[in-house]
Design a protein around this motif. Sequence first.
Motif, PDB file in Angstrom:
ATOM      1  N   MET A 157      -5.188  15.660 -28.411  1.00  7.18           N
ATOM      2  CA  MET A 157      -4.919  14.415 -27.661  1.00  7.18           C
ATOM      3  C   MET A 157      -6.079  13.892 -27.123  1.00  7.18           C
ATOM      4  O   MET A 157      -6.250  12.649 -27.335  1.00  7.18           O
ATOM      5  N   SER A 158      -6.998  14.795 -26.696  1.00  8.44           N
ATOM      6  CA  SER A 158      -8.377  13.950 -26.284  1.00  8.44           C
ATOM      7  C   SER A 158      -9.214  13.661 -27.059  1.00  8.44           C
ATOM      8  O   SER A 158      -9.910  12.603 -26.945  1.00  8.44           O
ATOM      9  N   PHE A 165      -4.059  13.093 -19.433  1.00 11.26           N
ATOM     10  CA  PHE A 165      -3.475  14.077 -18.368  1.00 11.26           C
ATOM     11  C   PHE A 165      -3.727  15.541 -19.126  1.00 11.26           C
ATOM     12  O   PHE A 165      -2.931  15.864 -20.171  1.00 11.26           O
ATOM     13  N   ILE A 166      -4.189  16.411 -17.974  1.00 10.72           N
ATOM     14  CA  ILE A 166      -3.939  18.050 -18.454  1.00 10.72           C
ATOM     15  C   ILE A 166      -2.585  18.569 -17.689  1.00 10.72           C
ATOM     16  O   ILE A 166      -2.487  18.337 -16.610  1.00 10.72           O
ATOM     17  N   ILE A 167      -1.912  19.024 -18.596  1.00  5.80           N
ATOM     18  CA  ILE A 167      -0.760  19.561 -18.321  1.00  5.80           C
ATOM     19  C   ILE A 167      -0.577  20.904 -17.920  1.00  5.80           C
ATOM     20  O   ILE A 167      -0.846  21.775 -18.935  1.00  5.80           O
ATOM     21  N   ASP A 181      -8.102  12.939 -16.669  1.00  3.57           N
ATOM     22  CA  ASP A 181      -9.329  13.864 -17.016  1.00  3.57           C
ATOM     23  C   ASP A 181     -10.004  13.187 -17.973  1.00  3.57           C
ATOM     24  O   ASP A 181      -9.413  12.879 -19.150  1.00  3.57           O
ATOM     25  N   THR A 182     -11.222  13.090 -17.892  1.00  5.13           N
ATOM     26  CA  THR A 182     -12.089  12.854 -18.844  1.00  5.13           C
ATOM     27  C   THR A 182     -12.030  13.665 -20.019  1.00  5.13           C
ATOM     28  O   THR A 182     -11.684  14.893 -19.919  1.00  5.13           O
ATOM     29  N   LYS A 183     -12.679  13.130 -21.308  1.00  3.62           N
ATOM     30  CA  LYS A 183     -12.553  13.975 -22.474  1.00  3.62           C
ATOM     31  C   LYS A 183     -13.444  15.406 -22.140  1.00  3.62           C
ATOM     32  O   LYS A 183     -13.136  16.267 -22.416  1.00  3.62           O
ATOM     33  N   TYR A 189     -11.670  22.301 -19.904  1.00  2.00           N
ATOM     34  CA  TYR A 189     -10.484  23.136 -19.499  1.00  2.00           C
ATOM     35  C   TYR A 189     -10.134  23.892 -20.826  1.00  2.00           C
ATOM     36  O   TYR A 189      -9.605  25.123 -20.416  1.00  2.00           O
ATOM     37  N   VAL A 190     -10.074  23.084 -21.924  1.00  3.68           N
ATOM     38  CA  VAL A 190      -9.472  23.888 -23.047  1.00  3.68           C
ATOM     39  C   VAL A 190     -10.355  25.153 -23.401  1.00  3.68           C
ATOM     40  O   VAL A 190      -9.888  26.262 -23.461  1.00  3.68           O
TER      41      VAL A 190
END
Length: 511
Positions: A157-158, A165-167, A181-183, A189-190
């Motif tokens: 998605m990013s 949005f990070i879910i 959230d920025t790319k 995060y990932v």
Amino acid sequence: MKNLKQLKWLTLLLTVCAVFYGCTDKLEENDGQLSADDLDFTITDDMVLPLIGAYAEVYRRGWEDPILVGVRGDDVNAGGVGDAQNGLTEADLYNYDNNYWMFNQVWSNFYGDIVDVVNAKETIERYKEFATGSDVALADQYIAEANVLSGYQHLQMSRMWEDIFIITTSSVSEDIDNGLDTKAEVMQYVSDLMDESIPFLPDSRPNERTDITGGVTKYTALAVKAMAQLELENYQAVADVCGEIINSNKFMLYDDFYELFKKDGQLSNENLFEFQFSDYNSDSGDVNNHLFAPFGPPSWTPAVDGASGGWGFYEPSLKYIKFMIDRGDETRLVTSVCFTPRGLDELMLDPDYATLPNYVSTTTPDGDTFNDTPRFMFASGKHYWPSTDLTPGRNSYGSGKNFIVIRYAEILLMYAEALTHGASGSGLTADQAVNLVRARVDMPPLSGVTTDMVMDEKFAELGMEWGIRYYDMIRLNKYDELSYDGRTFSADKEYLRYPQDQLDLLPLEDN
């Protein structure tokens, strides 16, 4: 009190939060749906069910997802010019109409899957509260698998929309309240989520798993982490992570590149992540198939009478085909592209290609002939399923075909690229990594490989696969490569515009 926009968004997501399971009598009684109220969390043998549901949701992709993810590269053109999917054609030309239905559908598909996966993870955590002995470790593994599925979806998605949005929980409104959230934040995060999960995942290839066929493993998580770090241009991390996969000695290139994308190549030692589908080798009854028709030919003469064609929405580019002919890259071209007579005529209009190699043919090695259609001049051979591979009695295009997502070849080439950017390797050199990929298709070895040479190899090897070429080019600011066949690419075209339906629902600003 939540504002109406957030409530509408929350309602939209929660309608797909009931996780689908289709493997037990109890679930069949409930039409494949199971709510938390139906579960007895003390029965830890049932703990696998929400995980199976999470896999089912991720595998059950809309046909539009891989099409939109991949269509903007110089390896792919949109088929069906001027028809009902004109919005896809415009996206391929870098004209982004955020009212086009596909933008909103793909956004909703990915976020719907993410919420389902997070919901499954939280359900497993409730089972874990009652687990004892080895079931505790099993719960941790299942939670880690859900993390990998969620992380991959966030990454895709990013790549498409940049800031998203990070879910992290099924309390979706809380994550939305935290804002976009920025790319860079998404990719970190990932990567962190993969680090958190890797210690709990099986140390094996996906095809070695006997509990969940083709399920993710430690190496899938490492691959997703490498992809996230590549987007961050943290090349030493890419080299380290890919090096760990390579040095595990668990993966190898499938010996026949053509068959890798056919029935014989399914669940091969090359595949680190592969969506699983099946028609259960039966001529009737239930099927679990991806809809491959959008990749298929509207007109063909199949070797097996009655085999259905497709829609013609995904066309290898003339640029890609000429690039491959110029290289003499026969095996990968024959594998990656299916030709129509009109396509051959178009090629030969260029004096440099007035005489084509004899291996360029409208008939595939499996005996299917692709006919003329106004929809496209060429079809993607990697999404082609020979009519001879169909289960007798099953005529749908691609019935029973798996969808390969991450291959060992991509790991080798990410590793090689990282080394050309100055990273230190752990074992193979960049030359060795690239030449392993080339040797499989009888291409001569290279020496002193540069970043541009690796990009050429990725173009040849990974064309038509999951937008890899496009994301490489925007990462490296190679806008000239994307300005082809009358297109003009610029930095403001890197990411899709947010769908208008989401702008109406969410705290977003149109990009």
